[in-house]
Design an enzyme around this catalytic site. Sequence first.
Site, PDB file in Angstrom:
ATOM      1  N   ASN A 237       0.879  -1.172   0.000  1.00 55.53           N
ATOM      2  CA  ASN A 237       0.000   0.000   0.000  1.00 55.53           C
ATOM      3  C   ASN A 237       0.916   1.221   0.000  1.00 55.53           C
ATOM      4  O   ASN A 237       1.475   1.590   1.029  1.00 55.53           O
ATOM      5  CB  ASN A 237      -0.887  -0.034   1.251  1.00 55.53           C
ATOM      6  CG  ASN A 237      -1.884   1.112   1.288  1.00 55.53           C
ATOM      7  OD1 ASN A 237      -1.809   2.038   0.479  1.00 55.53           O
ATOM      8  ND2 ASN A 237      -2.802   1.045   2.225  1.00 55.53           N
TER       9      ASN A 237
ATOM     10  N   LYS B 139       3.271   0.755   3.167  1.00 60.48           N
ATOM     11  CA  LYS B 139       2.831  -0.252   4.143  1.00 60.48           C
ATOM     12  C   LYS B 139       2.870  -1.598   3.466  1.00 60.48           C
ATOM     13  O   LYS B 139       2.541  -1.702   2.275  1.00 60.48           O
ATOM     14  CB  LYS B 139       1.386   0.019   4.576  1.00 60.48           C
ATOM     15  CG  LYS B 139       1.235   1.066   5.629  1.00 60.48           C
ATOM     16  CD  LYS B 139      -0.197   1.032   6.168  1.00 60.48           C
ATOM     17  CE  LYS B 139      -0.733   2.441   6.241  1.00 60.48           C
ATOM     18  NZ  LYS B 139      -2.153   2.572   6.304  1.00 60.48           N
TER      19      LYS B 139
ATOM     20  N   ARG C 296      -2.512  -2.076  -3.541  1.00 61.72           N
ATOM     21  CA  ARG C 296      -3.705  -1.234  -3.419  1.00 61.72           C
ATOM     22  C   ARG C 296      -3.575  -0.077  -4.414  1.00 61.72           C
ATOM     23  O   ARG C 296      -2.576   0.642  -4.402  1.00 61.72           O
ATOM     24  CB  ARG C 296      -3.803  -0.669  -2.008  1.00 61.72           C
ATOM     25  CG  ARG C 296      -4.944   0.291  -1.886  1.00 61.72           C
ATOM     26  CD  ARG C 296      -4.985   0.930  -0.518  1.00 61.72           C
ATOM     27  NE  ARG C 296      -6.170   1.760  -0.401  1.00 61.72           N
ATOM     28  CZ  ARG C 296      -6.195   2.920   0.231  1.00 61.72           C
ATOM     29  NH1 ARG C 296      -5.111   3.377   0.826  1.00 61.72           N
ATOM     30  NH2 ARG C 296      -7.296   3.617   0.289  1.00 61.72           N
TER      31      ARG C 296
ATOM     32  N   HIS D 257     -12.735   3.108  -0.597  1.00 59.33           N
ATOM     33  CA  HIS D 257     -12.768   2.107   0.484  1.00 59.33           C
ATOM     34  C   HIS D 257     -13.419   0.815   0.000  1.00 59.33           C
ATOM     35  O   HIS D 257     -13.957   0.043   0.803  1.00 59.33           O
ATOM     36  CB  HIS D 257     -13.580   2.594   1.703  1.00 59.33           C
ATOM     37  CG  HIS D 257     -12.978   3.734   2.461  1.00 59.33           C
ATOM     38  ND1 HIS D 257     -13.752   4.695   3.071  1.00 59.33           N
ATOM     39  CD2 HIS D 257     -11.697   4.038   2.748  1.00 59.33           C
ATOM     40  CE1 HIS D 257     -12.971   5.574   3.690  1.00 59.33           C
ATOM     41  NE2 HIS D 257     -11.716   5.187   3.497  1.00 59.33           N
TER      42      HIS D 257
ATOM     43  N   LEU E  59     -16.003   3.760   9.237  1.00 59.27           N
ATOM     44  CA  LEU E  59     -15.744   5.009   9.962  1.00 59.27           C
ATOM     45  C   LEU E  59     -14.318   5.003  10.489  1.00 59.27           C
ATOM     46  O   LEU E  59     -14.046   4.513  11.585  1.00 59.27           O
ATOM     47  CB  LEU E  59     -16.742   5.155  11.125  1.00 59.27           C
ATOM     48  CG  LEU E  59     -18.232   4.970  10.786  1.00 59.27           C
ATOM     49  CD1 LEU E  59     -19.084   5.084  12.049  1.00 59.27           C
ATOM     50  CD2 LEU E  59     -18.677   5.965   9.725  1.00 59.27           C
ATOM     51  N   GLY E  60     -13.402   5.495   9.676  1.00 59.36           N
ATOM     52  CA  GLY E  60     -12.014   5.647  10.119  1.00 59.36           C
ATOM     53  C   GLY E  60     -11.700   7.131  10.111  1.00 59.36           C
ATOM     54  O   GLY E  60     -12.588   7.946  10.315  1.00 59.36           O
TER      55      GLY E  60
ATOM     56  N   ARG F 154     -11.987  15.879   6.605  1.00 61.18           N
ATOM     57  CA  ARG F 154     -12.727  16.245   5.387  1.00 61.18           C
ATOM     58  C   ARG F 154     -14.165  16.613   5.729  1.00 61.18           C
ATOM     59  O   ARG F 154     -14.784  15.989   6.595  1.00 61.18           O
ATOM     60  CB  ARG F 154     -12.747  15.083   4.390  1.00 61.18           C
ATOM     61  CG  ARG F 154     -11.401  14.774   3.806  1.00 61.18           C
ATOM     62  CD  ARG F 154     -11.501  13.660   2.769  1.00 61.18           C
ATOM     63  NE  ARG F 154     -10.256  12.928   2.729  1.00 61.18           N
ATOM     64  CZ  ARG F 154     -10.159  11.600   2.696  1.00 61.18           C
ATOM     65  NH1 ARG F 154     -11.236  10.851   2.666  1.00 61.18           N
ATOM     66  NH2 ARG F 154      -8.973  11.037   2.673  1.00 61.18           N
TER      67      ARG F 154
ATOM     68  N   ASP G 212      -9.332  13.040  16.268  1.00 65.28           N
ATOM     69  CA  ASP G 212      -9.323  11.702  16.868  1.00 65.28           C
ATOM     70  C   ASP G 212     -10.549  11.558  17.783  1.00 65.28           C
ATOM     71  O   ASP G 212     -10.715  12.316  18.737  1.00 65.28           O
ATOM     72  CB  ASP G 212      -8.032  11.503  17.669  1.00 65.28           C
ATOM     73  CG  ASP G 212      -7.845  10.046  18.074  1.00 65.28           C
ATOM     74  OD1 ASP G 212      -8.837   9.428  18.538  1.00 65.28           O
ATOM     75  OD2 ASP G 212      -6.733   9.534  17.924  1.00 65.28           O
ATOM     76  N   MET G 213     -11.384  10.574  17.474  1.00 64.97           N
ATOM     77  CA  MET G 213     -12.632  10.410  18.212  1.00 64.97           C
ATOM     78  C   MET G 213     -12.390  10.158  19.707  1.00 64.97           C
ATOM     79  O   MET G 213     -13.199  10.551  20.549  1.00 64.97           O
ATOM     80  CB  MET G 213     -13.445   9.272  17.577  1.00 64.97           C
ATOM     81  CG  MET G 213     -14.848   9.144  18.083  1.00 64.97           C
ATOM     82  SD  MET G 213     -15.841  10.654  17.947  1.00 64.97           S
ATOM     83  CE  MET G 213     -16.336  10.647  16.227  1.00 64.97           C
TER      84      MET G 213
ATOM     85  N   GLY H   5     -15.614   3.016  13.901  1.00 67.38           N
ATOM     86  CA  GLY H   5     -16.726   2.062  13.876  1.00 67.38           C
ATOM     87  C   GLY H   5     -16.486   0.846  14.750  1.00 67.38           C
ATOM     88  O   GLY H   5     -17.406   0.323  15.387  1.00 67.38           O
ATOM     89  N   GLU H   6     -15.213   0.397  14.808  1.00 65.83           N
ATOM     90  CA  GLU H   6     -14.899  -0.806  15.585  1.00 65.83           C
ATOM     91  C   GLU H   6     -14.738  -0.517  17.067  1.00 65.83           C
ATOM     92  O   GLU H   6     -14.940  -1.406  17.897  1.00 65.83           O
ATOM     93  CB  GLU H   6     -13.604  -1.445  15.050  1.00 65.83           C
ATOM     94  CG  GLU H   6     -13.772  -2.046  13.671  1.00 65.83           C
ATOM     95  CD  GLU H   6     -12.443  -2.417  13.030  1.00 65.83           C
ATOM     96  OE1 GLU H   6     -11.491  -2.753  13.764  1.00 65.83           O
ATOM     97  OE2 GLU H   6     -12.352  -2.370  11.791  1.00 65.83           O
TER      98      GLU H   6
ATOM     99  N   GLU I 160      -8.361  -4.826   5.045  1.00 58.24           N
ATOM    100  CA  GLU I 160      -8.159  -4.520   3.631  1.00 58.24           C
ATOM    101  C   GLU I 160      -6.982  -5.302   3.050  1.00 58.24           C
ATOM    102  O   GLU I 160      -7.021  -5.723   1.893  1.00 58.24           O
ATOM    103  CB  GLU I 160      -7.965  -3.010   3.449  1.00 58.24           C
ATOM    104  CG  GLU I 160      -9.269  -2.255   3.673  1.00 58.24           C
ATOM    105  CD  GLU I 160      -9.098  -0.749   3.810  1.00 58.24           C
ATOM    106  OE1 GLU I 160      -8.800  -0.292   4.929  1.00 58.24           O
ATOM    107  OE2 GLU I 160      -9.265  -0.047   2.807  1.00 58.24           O
TER     108      GLU I 160
HETATM  109  P1  AMP Z   1      -8.600   4.245  10.709  1.00 55.18           P
HETATM  110  O1  AMP Z   1      -8.538   5.334   9.666  1.00 55.18           O
HETATM  111  O2  AMP Z   1      -9.554   3.165  10.380  1.00 55.18           O
HETATM  112  O3  AMP Z   1      -7.238   3.754  11.123  1.00 55.18           O
HETATM  113  O4  AMP Z   1      -9.201   4.940  12.028  1.00 55.18           O
HETATM  114  C1  AMP Z   1      -8.460   5.909  12.741  1.00 55.18           C
HETATM  115  C2  AMP Z   1      -9.381   6.615  13.707  1.00 55.18           C
HETATM  116  O5  AMP Z   1     -10.033   5.674  14.572  1.00 55.18           O
HETATM  117  C3  AMP Z   1      -8.656   7.538  14.654  1.00 55.18           C
HETATM  118  O6  AMP Z   1      -8.488   8.830  14.102  1.00 55.18           O
HETATM  119  C4  AMP Z   1      -9.574   7.583  15.853  1.00 55.18           C
HETATM  120  O7  AMP Z   1     -10.463   8.686  15.712  1.00 55.18           O
HETATM  121  C5  AMP Z   1     -10.392   6.329  15.764  1.00 55.18           C
HETATM  122  N1  AMP Z   1     -10.179   5.434  16.900  1.00 55.18           N
HETATM  123  C6  AMP Z   1      -9.231   4.490  17.067  1.00 55.18           C
HETATM  124  N2  AMP Z   1      -9.360   3.870  18.252  1.00 55.18           N
HETATM  125  C7  AMP Z   1     -10.430   4.424  18.863  1.00 55.18           C
HETATM  126  C8  AMP Z   1     -11.091   4.224  20.115  1.00 55.18           C
HETATM  127  N3  AMP Z   1     -10.672   3.313  20.987  1.00 55.18           N
HETATM  128  N4  AMP Z   1     -12.169   5.003  20.384  1.00 55.18           N
HETATM  129  C9  AMP Z   1     -12.598   5.915  19.515  1.00 55.18           C
HETATM  130  N5  AMP Z   1     -12.027   6.149  18.318  1.00 55.18           N
HETATM  131  C10 AMP Z   1     -10.961   5.429  17.987  1.00 55.18           C
END
Ligand code: AMP
Length: 409
Positions: free
Chosen positions: A17, A24, A100, A189, A218-219, A250, A291-292, A341-342, A393
Amino acid sequence: MNTVTEHRAATRVLVLNSGSSSLKYQLLDMRDAGRLAVGLVERIGEQTSRLRHTCVATGGTRELNGPMADHDAALKAVAGELARDGLGLDSPELAAIGHRVVHGGMFFTEPTVVDDAVLTEIERLIPVAPLHNPANLTGLRTAMALRPDLPQVAVFDTAFHTTMPESAARYAIDTKIADRHRVRRYGFHGTSHAYVSRETARLLGKAPDEVNVIVLHLGNGASASAVRGGRCVDTSMGLTPLEGLVMGTRSGDLDPAVIFHLQRVGGMSTDEIDTLLNKRSGLFGLCGDNDMREIRRRIDEGDEAAQLAFDIYIHRLKKYIGAYYAVLGSVDAVAFTAGVGENAAPVREAALAGLEGLGLAVDPARNAVRGDGARIISPRDARVAVAVVPTDEELEIATQTFALVGKDD
Ligand code: AMP
């Protein structure tokens, strides 16, 4: 058949990737889909490039620091680390390299073995994917130069969405202008939406063609898709990954006239607006954090800007769930995946709050459970299953690559 030496089929796939300054990689063995090695090269082209390599069998991680001028240098360094673990790229067990590639336009509907004509076509798509396709091409060319004899397979982020009907894929603008400039909704995605919709069907004990699923990826980037019987019928990203949900940085959907307004009244240039909407908007633009985890922490402390950012994020998400419910007509499952989401139970709970009339609800205890695997979080008697399905992925790219080139001999 060779009876003297042990006969080994080529069952390994290296997944690459390539980003603009990163690479990666994962090496998988497709006999059991197990990881053999994983790693990441960052800051390619700088003095401070860094390679972090993990050999899964030993659990050992090594770091290589120092300048790597380009992707060629980075991939050679990766090859060196793999060789140190006895997993070199010259191994007869390596069946293919899977890449990718972000944008495959309308042309690439399937994973594709790469030759010069394919490279040219990916290059022709650079105007619609200026950030991603050049880096993906660099990775492809570098790997092809290193192992010209090996099948190199491009797996496109857009491919899963090429089944969208024209009614979902077209923007309502002049058709001639749209066609001339390839303006339409491609979606991204795709490997994640494909993998998660299939895994969701498996979780329900059904075949993919038996279920309708809304997938919420939801990333940091975020997209939703409506998947009917295993085929994508709508998705929230469009010509570029800017459309749709509120994301980390975004904006997602907005009135296109906001752009004219910022040009005419705000005096901003096209590049400035591009940067604003892609890098300084979304959760980050609303509250200064993308960052959530941090946003939830601030909400717990009573921070109003963080609360409003969360509310806007959830409002948009809920609108897409409703829209895709209507697009599908009947829904068997809603699946949450990717970093937010996870992991973010409050996001899942808030996104479905008030949707009981649609048969959608999360069970608070099930939603609160932390776990690695795919799991159902709706109440036992729910009409629609709500699931958390970790995306993978790299595994999907390896699976698609191996399905194309792998043979048991
Ligand atoms: P991804 O793009 O799929 O790697 O997702 C990255 C995003 O996941 C980060 O910017 C965080 O906002 C969110 N994230 C990761 N771990 C957690 C968690 N334990 N609780 C809430 N959000 C998370």
